[in-house]
Design a protein around this motif. Structure first.
Motif: not given
Length: 336
Positions: A240-251, A263-267, A283-287, A317-321
């Protein structure tokens, strides 16, 4: 176990005769073991012997196929174990050395098979291993009256083995496997295959292939068409794609979005990340930081390379390990 046990039983009854003729029997058994490896895979895939475990309690004929498969795969183990047993019995005074090299060879063999499975598909592996048995038989061959017969048998085995390498057996999946059902969709086809010790990975594309787990009735958009990944014929995950500009995330329209709505989730930690749908959702939800834990190294590599375009290069993506390890191992050493 059945092959080794039967070989040991035969040795206990015919010990003297087997050891007296060991010069002829040892190369013969290894050559026949090699031939049996090739024939077992070949014949087990034929119409009269093909076994489907999903039909075992629905089709009585499957019990006959199961018995035939047991016999086919019993033979190479029996011949190989009988050769080992003859060596152990005949050279019992040096059993410690022979047993050491037997275990050493078994360990090396396991490593070799694991390495080869990165480069060869499952139907080819037994044939490659059969060449080792044939080579062992030729090394044990001695000049005696049976040598011409054994050489002829070796040649026949080599011809059969090479023919099977050039035309590998087509491993037919059960019609009840997830991959089989997916391939029934219109225009469905396999776009990529990858062999590995973790299983045979296949990617399927189809015009009607969509993924919408627990989709809310509030969703009014169009479920996107995506490719799907299968491991050993079973569903592994969608691409699946993840960028908001590409599509709405199905989840976003499923119960999985609840933690992010509260609640916002940073980690975020995603265990058994699969093809990354939950990682992309995080990532799509701001993590800002996501640890993706997935043991299947082969699929991880595909997601980083061959399938990177299908998931918008998610794992760059720099935020993903992305960590190729077992979830429990990660949790045992992880800290906040």
């Amino acid at each position: 176990l059945l092959g080794f046990g039967a070989a040991g039983t035969m040795l206990s009854f015919f010990r003297k005769k087997l050891t007296d003729h060991s010069n002829t029997l040892l190369p013969l058994l290894m050559i026949v073991c090699s031939l049996a490896m090739v024939m077992a895979v070949w014949l087990s895939r034929s119409s009269f012997a093909r076994f489907d475990s999903y039909l075992l309690f629905a089709d009585k004929g499957q019990w006959v196929s199961l018995l035939i498969n047991y016999l086919l795969y019993f033979l190479p183990f029996f011949f190989g174990a009988l050769a080992l047993g003859i060596i152990f019995v005949k050279h019992v005074s040096g059993i410690s050395q022979f047993y050491f090299f037997n275990l050493l060879g078994s360990g090396i063999g396991a490593i070799v098979v694991a390495a080869l499975s990165w480069y060869f598909f499952p139907a080819v592996l037994p044939i490659l291993i059969a060449l080792l048995g044939l080579a062992a038989g030729l090394l044990l061959l001695q000049k005696n009256k049976s040598a011409p017969i054994l050489l002829s048998l070796s040649f026949i085995t080599l011809v059969v083995t090479i023919s099977r390498l050039l035309q590998p057996v087509d491993l037919i999946l059960s019609e009840y496997k997830s991959l089989s059902r997916t391939l029934n969709l219109p225009s469905a086809h396999i776009t990529l295959k990858k062999a590995s010790p973790y299983g045979l990975t296949e990617v399927v594309a189809a015009d009607a292939l969509r993924y919408a787990p627990g989709l809310s009735l509030a969703f009014t958009g169009e479920v996107p068409v995506k490719k799907a990944v299968f491991n050993n014929g079973e569903w592994f995950g969608p691409l699946v794609s993840w960028k908001k500009e590409d599509s709405v995330h199905i989840l976003d329209y499923s119960p999985i979005t609840l933690p992010y709505a509260l609640k916002p989730r940073n980690k975020v930690l995603v265990l058994q990340a699969g093809t990354g749908i939950k990682v992309s959702h995080a990532i799509n939800r701001g993590a800002r930081s996501v640890d993706a834990i997935e043991l299947h190294r082969a699929i991880n590599q595909l997601l980083l390379h061959e399938m990177a375009n299908d998931n918008d290069s998610l794992y760059y993506h720099p935020g993903i390990k992305l960590r190729s390890t077992e979830p429990r191992n990660f949790l045992s050493v992880a800290s906040e």
